[in-house]
Motif scaffolding. Structure first.
Motif, mmCIF file in Angstrom:
data_model
loop_
_atom_site.group_PDB
_atom_site.id
_atom_site.type_symbol
_atom_site.label_atom_id
_atom_site.label_comp_id
_atom_site.label_asym_id
_atom_site.label_seq_id
_atom_site.Cartn_x
_atom_site.Cartn_y
_atom_site.Cartn_z
ATOM 1 N N ALA A 1 -9.028 -30.962 49.824
ATOM 2 C CA ALA A 1 -10.460 -30.982 49.750
ATOM 3 C C ALA A 1 -10.523 -30.667 51.395
ATOM 4 C CB ALA A 1 -11.284 -30.974 48.668
ATOM 5 N N ARG A 2 -9.960 -32.474 52.419
ATOM 6 C CA ARG A 2 -10.234 -32.250 53.718
ATOM 7 C C ARG A 2 -9.853 -30.882 54.615
ATOM 8 N NH1 ARG A 2 -7.556 -37.346 54.424
ATOM 9 N NH2 ARG A 2 -7.977 -38.996 51.983
ATOM 10 N N TYR A 3 -8.319 -30.669 53.624
ATOM 11 C CA TYR A 3 -8.210 -29.514 54.518
ATOM 12 C C TYR A 3 -8.774 -27.896 54.110
ATOM 13 C CZ TYR A 3 -4.740 -32.912 55.308
ATOM 14 O OH TYR A 3 -4.517 -34.084 55.651
ATOM 15 N N GLY A 4 -9.790 -27.818 53.133
ATOM 16 C CA GLY A 4 -10.571 -26.226 52.880
ATOM 17 C C GLY A 4 -9.983 -26.063 51.639
ATOM 18 N N PHE A 5 -9.083 -26.737 50.970
ATOM 19 C CA PHE A 5 -8.500 -26.219 49.682
ATOM 20 C C PHE A 5 -9.483 -26.551 48.473
ATOM 21 C CE2 PHE A 5 -4.215 -27.144 51.901
ATOM 22 C CZ PHE A 5 -4.170 -26.069 50.588
ATOM 23 N N THR A 6 -9.840 -25.697 48.052
ATOM 24 C CA THR A 6 -11.306 -26.069 46.612
ATOM 25 C C THR A 6 -10.198 -25.125 45.576
ATOM 26 O OG1 THR A 6 -12.087 -23.649 47.308
ATOM 27 C CG2 THR A 6 -12.966 -24.817 48.784
ATOM 28 N N LEU A 7 -11.133 -26.002 44.020
ATOM 29 C CA LEU A 7 -11.049 -25.281 42.683
ATOM 30 C C LEU A 7 -10.715 -24.435 42.308
ATOM 31 C CD1 LEU A 7 -12.471 -28.588 40.545
ATOM 32 C CD2 LEU A 7 -10.145 -27.796 41.501
#
Length: 147
Positions: free
Chosen positions: A109-115
């Motif tokens: 999530a730190r890199y902008g990944f979202t579920l």
């Protein structure tokens, strides 16, 4: 970051060392020979201590096989590897990065990944060996726009 650490694109001669890192971290090595050119490695004093891969599928990249040897964790190595493979994917025309994780969703999530629900992904991603391998597991699907 560790002094003298180098992040670089993997070379064919790195395959055995990458395989050893993946095995020690409990990750699959069965398609390493096919993907070695898609890896980046973290090298410290001529030893490969970590690796990551971005497998390209059209305008998407699957970030996978992010691994750092236990004795070198929590020092920013994985962050540099993830940044390197995402930068390379972006440079090669990928507009999104996707991954599957069962242990580290907050890290990515730190890199902008979202579920994201996997059904929203392109068919070539869903048919990839990585997604087929993880099909009946508790792995979470995550996505990040690269553009």
């Amino acid at each position: 970051m560790i002094r003298d650490l180098r992040i670089r694109a993997a070379q064919p001669a790195d395959a055995a060392a990458i395989g050893a890192v993946l095995e020690r971290c409990g990750l699959p090595v069965d398609d390493l020979a096919r993907l070695v050119g898609e890896f980046h490695v973290a090298v410290l004093e001529s030893q490969i201590v970590g690796c990551a891969c971005a497998e390209l599928f059209g305008d998407s990249a699957i970030v996978r096989s992010v691994a750092v040897l236990r004795e070198w964790r929590d020092q920013g190595i994985a962050s540099h590897l993830v940044n390197a493979v995402m930068m390379r994917a972006r440079a090669n025309g990928s507009r999104r990065a996707v991954l599957l994780t069962s242990t580290c969703p907050s890290y990515f999530a730190r890199y902008g990944f979202t579920l994201i629900h996997a059904s929203k992904l392109p068919p070539e991603i869903l048919e990839s060996k990585e997604f087929q391998r993880m099909r009946n597991t508790s792995a979470l699907c995550m996505c990040c726009e690269l553009a």
